[in-house]
Design a protein around this motif. Structure first.
Motif, PDB file in Angstrom:
ATOM      1  N   PRO A   1       0.804  -1.229   0.000  1.00  0.00           N
ATOM      2  CA  PRO A   1       0.000   0.000   0.000  1.00  0.00           C
ATOM      3  C   PRO A   1       0.834   1.274   0.000  1.00  0.00           C
ATOM      4  N   ARG A   2       2.080   1.177   0.408  1.00  0.00           N
ATOM      5  CA  ARG A   2       2.906   2.392   0.465  1.00  0.00           C
ATOM      6  C   ARG A   2       3.356   2.835  -0.925  1.00  0.00           C
ATOM      7  N   SER A   3       3.788   1.846  -1.715  1.00  0.00           N
ATOM      8  CA  SER A   3       4.238   2.173  -3.067  1.00  0.00           C
ATOM      9  C   SER A   3       3.114   2.032  -4.092  1.00  0.00           C
ATOM     10  N   GLY A   4       2.074   1.288  -3.729  1.00  0.00           N
ATOM     11  CA  GLY A   4       1.002   1.013  -4.678  1.00  0.00           C
ATOM     12  C   GLY A   4       1.339  -0.102  -5.642  1.00  0.00           C
ATOM     13  N   GLY A   5       2.514  -0.717  -5.495  1.00  0.00           N
ATOM     14  CA  GLY A   5       2.928  -1.775  -6.400  1.00  0.00           C
ATOM     15  C   GLY A   5       2.228  -3.089  -6.109  1.00  0.00           C
ATOM     16  N   VAL A   6       1.887  -3.819  -7.158  1.00  0.00           N
ATOM     17  CA  VAL A   6       1.261  -5.136  -7.023  1.00  0.00           C
ATOM     18  C   VAL A   6       2.369  -6.175  -6.859  1.00  0.00           C
TER      19      VAL A   6
END
Length: 443
Positions: free
Chosen positions: A415-420
């Motif tokens: 959730p911090r970077s938004g990366g999957v």
């Protein structure tokens, strides 16, 4: 010597009975519970105040902790709580704790002593207002201790049967079923033990009671082995074969949550929340739905665990954690992708059982279902949701029924970077046989 009871509730008892007054205020009992679970290690004061008074500022929470320690020492004795640097530790020479008695008996393989020490669920009925992290911690400990207790009961029952103590086996299996009434394997073993003592009437009653409970409370059909055994008991006066020999062998993996089912073939606990109970007209297809729910939860859960292992270094670097540290994960309510109004029941069940499948796996710590339900229709950014829940990674997904097939799409997000970090989809038929195949693949 005072008795601190944490199994079956929370209280302190002296020579004249339960104590009252400042020492048994909720936060002080919670402090004792935290220190008892950590024993023989201590806990830092910073961690204690973060769990017990998360809404308070640092100075205020430190003051409340000092007051709690003062009142407990005043009643229990100065050595009841020991200070080392910035840590607090329990002083067991001044207090007797049922939780420690249970753990010591387990370590010594004294199973009957362990069974006697377990007085009920950890901190049963106890809560702290505005202390979400303490709630999560309590849920996890409660599940782990209940697992241990069920293993103790099952091992005692198996030992009694091996020693040809038929009445003893009945007694231990009965206690096991009382602790987990939805578990088909436990019910079958109790029925078998009752049959061995000649009490076929009670064995049949137990099987029918189990089946009726599933239908009444869950809208689900019992496992076919239960009904088959009841029918054969009614039909023949001969001694029955050991029906559990036909059940699959115990698996090497267990789903850590409030059911403990130690077989890979009978998925006995099908306990969705009350809102998931099927209506009467839908009960004919309940067995297939349950199979799909549990099978998909197991499969998705295995995929997520694998993804956590693969992405561990990435997650650790982004959160500041070491690879061996605990990782907090939130499984947000799944999106219902079906067009019919009945499908949210199925979707919620998949979501619930996925949480169960992940709970207690390795170093994962899973946020409780009640804590994530408010985010069903979230409008907040994922980073804000994760911050409010205090988690490192988030699971999102959707469920869609396509005739007699079910598709679940899932993704694991930082959730911090938004990366999957990982994403996949799973499609399975609504069949009981397919459930068994899925379970074999997972274990």
């Amino acid at each position: 010597m005072f008795d601190v009871k944490l199994l079956g509730g929370a209280s302190i008892e002296g020579e004249t009975g339960p104590l009252t007054g400042p020492a048994v205020q909720r936060h002080r009992l919670a402090l004792l519970a935290l220190l008892a679970v950590a024993y023989p290690k201590g806990i830092t004061r910073d961690k204690l105040v973060a769990l017990l008074w998360p809404e308070r500022d640092a100075e205020s929470s430190r003051g409340l902790l000092n007051q709690a320690v003062h009142h407990l020492r005043k009643v229990l004795g100065p050595d009841a709580l020991l200070s080392t640097a910035d840590e607090l530790r329990l002083g067991p020479d001044r207090v007797h704790v049922d939780l420690l008695e249970f753990r010591e008996a387990l370590a010594a393989s004294s199973l009957e002593r362990a069974a006697a020490a377990y007085g009920g669920s950890f901190l049963d009925g106890f809560f702290l207002p505005d202390a979400v992290e303490f709630e999560h911690w309590t849920d996890g400990e409660c599940q782990r201790l209940r697992q241990d207790y069920l293993r103790v009961l099952e091992d005692l029952a198996e030992s009694a049967a091996a020693a040809d103590d038929r009445r003893g086996a009945v007694d231990w299996w009965r206690r096991t079923v009382e602790e987990d009434a939805y578990n088909a394997r436990f019910t079958l073993r109790l029925m078998e033990a009752l049959e061995a003592t000649g009490d076929r009437v009670e064995a049949i009653r137990r099987g029918e009671e189990h089946a009726e409970r599933l239908r009444r409370e869950l809208g689900a059909e019992p496992h076919p082995e239960i009904e088959d055994l009841v029918d054969r008991m009614r039909a023949t006066p001969r001694a029955l074969e050991d029906v559990t020999d036909r059940l699959p062998a115990r698996a090497g993996i267990e789903v850590a949550a409030t059911p403990i089912d130690r077989s890979s073939g009978i998925e006995a606990d099908v306990r969705p929340p009350v809102s998931h109970v099927a209506s009467a007209e839908r009960r004919g297809s309940a067995r297939k739905a349950v199979a799909a729910i549990l099978g998909l939860a197991a499969l998705v859960g295995a995929g997520l665990v694998g993804a956590m292992l693969v992405s561990g270094e990435t997650s650790s670097s982004s959160t500041g954690r070491s690879p061996g540290d605990e990782v907090w994960i939130a499984v947000l309510p799944f999106e219902d992708l079906a067009e019919t109004t009945d499908e949210p029941v199925f979707t919620d069940a998949v979501h619930s059982d996925l949480i169960v499948a992940l709970t207690g796996v390795g170093s994962l710590r899973v946020i409780s279902r009640t804590s994530v339900l408010p985010y069903r229709d979230r409008v907040k950014p994922l980073s804000e949701v994760a911050e409010e829940l205090g988690v490192d990674v988030v699971v999102e997904g959707g469920v869609q029924r396509l005739g007699e097939r079910v598709r679940v799409g899932v993704q694991l997000t930082d959730p911090r970077s938004g990366g999957v970090l990982w994403a996949d989809s799973f499609t399975r038929d609504l069949t009981m046989e397919n459930l068994f195949e899925i379970r074999r693949r997972v274990v």
